[in-house]
Design an enzyme around this catalytic site. Sequence first.
Site, PDB file in Angstrom:
ATOM      1  N   MET A  21     -63.258 -18.478 -13.088  1.00  0.00           N
ATOM      2  CA  MET A  21     -62.154 -17.581 -14.086  1.00  0.00           C
ATOM      3  C   MET A  21     -61.120 -16.616 -12.889  1.00  0.00           C
ATOM      4  O   MET A  21     -61.335 -16.436 -11.765  1.00  0.00           O
ATOM      5  CB  MET A  21     -62.822 -16.436 -14.734  1.00  0.00           C
ATOM      6  CG  MET A  21     -63.456 -16.883 -15.859  1.00  0.00           C
ATOM      7  SD  MET A  21     -62.855 -17.835 -17.158  1.00  0.00           S
ATOM      8  CE  MET A  21     -61.662 -16.349 -17.481  1.00  0.00           C
ATOM      9  N   CYS A 102     -72.375 -18.079 -17.431  1.00  0.00           N
ATOM     10  CA  CYS A 102     -71.640 -16.830 -16.898  1.00  0.00           C
ATOM     11  C   CYS A 102     -72.416 -15.595 -17.512  1.00  0.00           C
ATOM     12  O   CYS A 102     -72.666 -15.393 -18.580  1.00  0.00           O
ATOM     13  CB  CYS A 102     -70.195 -16.884 -17.566  1.00  0.00           C
ATOM     14  SG  CYS A 102     -68.991 -15.551 -16.978  1.00  0.00           S
ATOM     15  N   LYS A 141     -73.247 -26.423 -18.312  1.00  0.00           N
ATOM     16  CA  LYS A 141     -73.604 -25.883 -16.928  1.00  0.00           C
ATOM     17  C   LYS A 141     -74.415 -24.597 -17.397  1.00  0.00           C
ATOM     18  O   LYS A 141     -74.044 -23.824 -18.055  1.00  0.00           O
ATOM     19  CB  LYS A 141     -72.344 -25.415 -16.355  1.00  0.00           C
ATOM     20  CG  LYS A 141     -72.640 -24.609 -15.122  1.00  0.00           C
ATOM     21  CD  LYS A 141     -71.084 -24.449 -14.474  1.00  0.00           C
ATOM     22  CE  LYS A 141     -71.237 -24.023 -12.888  1.00  0.00           C
ATOM     23  NZ  LYS A 141     -71.872 -22.665 -12.821  1.00  0.00           N
ATOM     24  N   ASN A 213     -75.800 -26.642  -8.137  1.00  0.00           N
ATOM     25  CA  ASN A 213     -74.905 -25.548  -8.047  1.00  0.00           C
ATOM     26  C   ASN A 213     -75.147 -24.022  -7.377  1.00  0.00           C
ATOM     27  O   ASN A 213     -76.375 -23.764  -7.733  1.00  0.00           O
ATOM     28  CB  ASN A 213     -73.822 -25.230  -9.279  1.00  0.00           C
ATOM     29  CG  ASN A 213     -72.863 -24.189  -9.083  1.00  0.00           C
ATOM     30  OD1 ASN A 213     -73.097 -23.224 -10.060  1.00  0.00           O
ATOM     31  ND2 ASN A 213     -71.898 -24.428  -8.278  1.00  0.00           N
ATOM     32  N   GLY A 214     -74.364 -23.454  -6.511  1.00  0.00           N
ATOM     33  CA  GLY A 214     -74.801 -22.240  -5.990  1.00  0.00           C
ATOM     34  C   GLY A 214     -75.052 -22.304  -4.429  1.00  0.00           C
ATOM     35  O   GLY A 214     -76.009 -22.781  -4.167  1.00  0.00           O
TER      36      GLY A 214
END
Length: 336
Positions: A21, A102, A141, A213-214
């Site tokens: 974002m 999110c 996701k 991811n991460g």
Amino acid sequence: MVPVQKHGIVEAARLSVAPMMDWTDSLCRRVHRLLSRRALLYTEMVTAPALVFGDRAKLLDFDAVEHPLALQLGGSDPGQLAEAARIGADWGYDEINLNVGCPSDRVQSGCFGAVLMTRPELVAECVAAMIAASPVEVTVKCRIGVDDQIPEEVLPAFIARMREAGVRRLAIHARKAWLQGLSPRENREIPPLDYALVQRMKQAFPGLHLSINGGIASLDTVREQLRVMDGVMVGRAAYHQPWDMLGQADLLWDETPPFADPLDAAAALRELVEAHLAAGGRLHQVTRHMLGLFHGRPGARGWRRQLSEGASRARTPAEALAVYDAALAEVAAPAA
């Protein structure tokens, strides 16, 4: 088994840049695309109600050079998400992704994002409706869990439910999200990473295409993860250090990268800057995505200073281009 096309969307998912974002807007994606021809790029999250009832052109328009490109949606109403997925596919996106990761307060109050990890049956209903409505692939996701959930129990059950609903590709952020007590920023940093758990999911679900991811901050780490995982999704590192993460990324596909060094890339990016200014845009709108291009290299501080300070002073396109050229001079100057 998911079919892998050499130049298709699945193959592109070998390396992707996460939806972020306020960061991964169209200009950011065009910067990233110049650095890598092959990486899969994502939009910022767009809520399904905003897309169904709002200004679609403002929310969805992109430049054709951004392909392969995925649209990330947020929501929890199957009907709205199905309509939003159809709209996104008709708009020309290569993939439609559902956000189940999110942790922001706004997302929780709207019952979408990471809070949906507690409602896998609703997520399954949503993605099934999206798949039925969309001619392009629908993906998810997610996190490994939220709050007091036990990731070792929750994550495999969640993935299995997504598979039953028709999902064939997921990106998994290897952290829990604490919806109570941590801010969105803290949720990106404080919960410990559990790469081993995500890697075990690949062993448990060999027929699915799974990306990790991460916290992945180097191309070497990407290569290490690809020994186990189908794909790697990178986030903040790609934004803050775009050359380090994307400048040589096309080697992952055994292809020659577009540029030999970040200076060549910065010179080519001048055309993007000039086109944006000619269209009435402001310098900072595009250069804010380039500030880390020379991260750790001689002249990086001068590059950032010229672009940060000069962008606010430039009043005309000519002045703005002069600022960009001054920033280029900072990194082109030979080391003392």
